[in-house]
Design a protein around this motif. Structure first.
Motif, PDB file in Angstrom:
ATOM      1  N   LEU A 156       0.846  -1.195   0.000  1.00 50.00           N
ATOM      2  CA  LEU A 156       0.000   0.000   0.000  1.00 50.00           C
ATOM      3  C   LEU A 156       0.881   1.245   0.000  1.00 50.00           C
ATOM      4  N   VAL A 157       0.610   2.138  -0.952  1.00 50.65           N
ATOM      5  CA  VAL A 157       1.377   3.381  -1.052  1.00 50.65           C
ATOM      6  C   VAL A 157       0.408   4.552  -1.150  1.00 50.65           C
ATOM      7  N   GLU A 158       0.565   5.522  -0.280  1.00 57.55           N
ATOM      8  CA  GLU A 158      -0.290   6.704  -0.336  1.00 57.55           C
ATOM      9  C   GLU A 158       0.153   7.624  -1.469  1.00 57.55           C
ATOM     10  N   ALA A 159      -0.846   8.223  -2.122  1.00 60.00           N
ATOM     11  CA  ALA A 159      -0.573   9.169  -3.207  1.00 60.00           C
ATOM     12  C   ALA A 159      -1.183  10.511  -2.818  1.00 60.00           C
ATOM     13  N   ASP A 160      -0.465  11.233  -1.979  1.00 60.51           N
ATOM     14  CA  ASP A 160      -0.947  12.511  -1.441  1.00 60.51           C
ATOM     15  C   ASP A 160      -0.080  13.673  -1.904  1.00 60.51           C
ATOM     16  N   GLY A 161       0.645  13.471  -2.991  1.00 59.95           N
ATOM     17  CA  GLY A 161       1.550  14.505  -3.479  1.00 59.95           C
ATOM     18  C   GLY A 161       3.007  14.160  -3.252  1.00 59.95           C
ATOM     19  N   ARG A 162       3.291  13.091  -2.512  1.00 58.01           N
ATOM     20  CA  ARG A 162       4.687  12.677  -2.316  1.00 58.01           C
ATOM     21  C   ARG A 162       5.284  12.230  -3.649  1.00 58.01           C
ATOM     22  N   ARG A 163       6.535  12.558  -3.845  1.00 57.81           N
ATOM     23  CA  ARG A 163       7.226  12.201  -5.084  1.00 57.81           C
ATOM     24  C   ARG A 163       8.558  11.552  -4.722  1.00 57.81           C
ATOM     25  N   ALA A 164       9.090  10.777  -5.640  1.00 58.80           N
ATOM     26  CA  ALA A 164      10.352  10.094  -5.366  1.00 58.80           C
ATOM     27  C   ALA A 164      11.207  10.043  -6.621  1.00 58.80           C
ATOM     28  N   ALA A 165      12.506   9.886  -6.404  1.00 64.00           N
ATOM     29  CA  ALA A 165      13.463   9.692  -7.493  1.00 64.00           C
ATOM     30  C   ALA A 165      14.463   8.637  -7.053  1.00 64.00           C
ATOM     31  N   VAL A 166      14.929   7.848  -8.004  1.00 63.66           N
ATOM     32  CA  VAL A 166      15.821   6.725  -7.717  1.00 63.66           C
ATOM     33  C   VAL A 166      17.086   6.862  -8.539  1.00 63.66           C
ATOM     34  N   GLU A 167      18.220   6.604  -7.905  1.00 67.73           N
ATOM     35  CA  GLU A 167      19.518   6.582  -8.590  1.00 67.73           C
ATOM     36  C   GLU A 167      20.271   5.330  -8.151  1.00 67.73           C
ATOM     37  N   ALA A 184      12.613  10.663  -1.368  1.00 63.62           N
ATOM     38  CA  ALA A 184      11.190  10.989  -1.496  1.00 63.62           C
ATOM     39  C   ALA A 184      10.888  12.273  -0.749  1.00 63.62           C
ATOM     40  N   ARG A 185      10.240  13.184  -1.441  1.00 67.12           N
ATOM     41  CA  ARG A 185       9.758  14.413  -0.794  1.00 67.12           C
ATOM     42  C   ARG A 185       8.300  14.191  -0.457  1.00 67.12           C
ATOM     43  N   MET A 186       7.991  14.178   0.843  1.00 73.13           N
ATOM     44  CA  MET A 186       6.651  13.856   1.298  1.00 73.13           C
ATOM     45  C   MET A 186       5.730  15.055   1.168  1.00 73.13           C
ATOM     46  N   ALA A 187       4.429  14.820   1.352  1.00 75.27           N
ATOM     47  CA  ALA A 187       3.430  15.872   1.152  1.00 75.27           C
ATOM     48  C   ALA A 187       3.623  17.040   2.109  1.00 75.27           C
ATOM     49  N   ASP A 188       4.171  16.778   3.293  1.00 76.88           N
ATOM     50  CA  ASP A 188       4.369  17.856   4.264  1.00 76.88           C
ATOM     51  C   ASP A 188       5.705  18.582   4.085  1.00 76.88           C
ATOM     52  N   GLY A 189       6.440  18.230   3.023  1.00 81.20           N
ATOM     53  CA  GLY A 189       7.714  18.885   2.753  1.00 81.20           C
ATOM     54  C   GLY A 189       8.919  18.185   3.341  1.00 81.20           C
ATOM     55  N   ALA A 253      19.467  12.252  -6.769  1.00 79.90           N
ATOM     56  CA  ALA A 253      18.033  11.997  -6.632  1.00 79.90           C
ATOM     57  C   ALA A 253      17.305  13.214  -6.072  1.00 79.90           C
ATOM     58  N   ILE A 254      17.892  13.843  -5.062  1.00 73.93           N
ATOM     59  CA  ILE A 254      17.282  15.042  -4.473  1.00 73.93           C
ATOM     60  C   ILE A 254      17.218  16.165  -5.502  1.00 73.93           C
ATOM     61  N   THR A 255      18.297  16.357  -6.225  1.00 76.35           N
ATOM     62  CA  THR A 255      18.340  17.409  -7.243  1.00 76.35           C
ATOM     63  C   THR A 255      17.328  17.142  -8.346  1.00 76.35           C
ATOM     64  N   LYS A 256      17.183  15.894  -8.744  1.00 70.60           N
ATOM     65  CA  LYS A 256      16.204  15.540  -9.767  1.00 70.60           C
ATOM     66  C   LYS A 256      14.795  15.907  -9.315  1.00 70.60           C
ATOM     67  N   LEU A 257      14.488  15.622  -8.055  1.00 72.42           N
ATOM     68  CA  LEU A 257      13.169  15.968  -7.539  1.00 72.42           C
ATOM     69  C   LEU A 257      12.963  17.474  -7.492  1.00 72.42           C
ATOM     70  N   GLU A 258      13.977  18.194  -7.062  1.00 73.00           N
ATOM     71  CA  GLU A 258      13.865  19.647  -6.983  1.00 73.00           C
ATOM     72  C   GLU A 258      13.683  20.272  -8.369  1.00 73.00           C
TER      73      GLU A 258
END
Length: 266
Positions: A156-167, A184-189, A253-258
């Motif tokens: 189970l994975v919540e989809a509340d705006g959280r995003r992720a990147a993999v390297e 992963a950057r979660m919905a609360d930042g 990964a962090i830079t890709k998300l940003e």
């Protein structure tokens, strides 16, 4: 190769669970890893008749059945839209399309393999697993559990705006990873950072980052968090190299998300 005397196509989770209580029984998924060993089993248990090969939208996200293939995980448009392509990034380097069309999410998660790209991205996304009969628990707790005879039903994975990147880094295109990381950057930042193939199984980096970290602040923060994370060596790489590689891949990964952050266009 494994050998079995009996084959059971389970008609219910209870039937699968009861059959799996014997030490000589095993649940089979895509059998990609089982066939690489040598085991003599009394019964193999097939979950194919239980409808666990679907990715189902829920009120809060997605339920990913244990029999969903890695190829389906890679190409599912709902997961792609919700998580920014993180699942495709995680599984695309795994061997090839034929392999990913057989290997299952349940096999990847239940095995808790040290080299698992799938486990790493799910841990970063704060996924949960549903077990029969005990119910839903956090993946982070499941990874630490001793192996038992329960049945992994779904992830189970919540989809509340959280995003992720993999390297990840591999010595060759289809090899096991030298190291795999997920941010992963979660919905609360807040951020969740995971490192797998250390060569131990995936673990979280216990270090906080600001919601939008400055480029020059990422490296010092990662160095502090990674210092407490164990690394080791094997035939693919040594401990020192993995320690050097981890902050590089996490920073990417962090830079890709940003750079791809949807909130930046609002």
């Amino acid at each position: 190769m494994f050998y079995a005397k009996q084959y059971l196509l389970a008609q219910s989770l209870e039937e699968a669970y009861q059959a799996n209580q014997k030490r000589s029984a095993a649940v089979v998924g895509g059998m990609c890893w089982m066939k690489m060993g040598r085991r003599q089993l009394q019964t193999v248990i097939d979950l194919s008749a239980l409808g666990l090969d679907e990715i189902t939208p829920t009120a809060s996200g997605f339920a990913i059945g244990a029999m969903v293939t890695l190829r389906r995980l890679e190409t599912h448009p709902g997961l792609e839209k919700a998580f920014g392509g993180a699942f495709a990034q995680a599984v695309r380097p795994i061997v090839g399309v034929q392999f990913r069309s057989c290997a299952t999410v349940g096999g990847s998660v239940w095995g808790r393999f040290g080299f698992s790209d799938v486990l790493t991205v799910l841990l970063a996304l704060d996924a949960k697993v549903e077990l029969y009969p005990s119910g839903v628990i956090a993946l982070e707790d499941f990874i630490k559990m001793p192996r038992d005879n329960q049945i992994l039903v779904r992830v189970l994975v919540e989809a509340d705006g959280r995003r992720a990147a993999v390297e990840s880094c591999r010595n060759s295109a289809t090899d096991f990873p030298v190291l795999v990381t997920a941010a992963a950057r979660m919905a609360d930042g807040s951020w969740r950072l995971a490192v797998g193939a250390r060569p131990q199984k995936a673990a979280l980096v216990r270090q906080e980052l600001p919601p939008c970290p400055a480029a020059d602040a990422i490296a010092p923060a990662l160095a502090e968090g990674l210092a407490a994370l164990p690394f080791g060596g094997n035939m693919r790489a040594g401990e020192e190299y993995r320690r050097h590689l981890a902050p590089v891949l996490l920073r990417r990964a962090i830079t890709k998300l940003e750079e791809d952050a949807p909130w930046k266009s609002n």
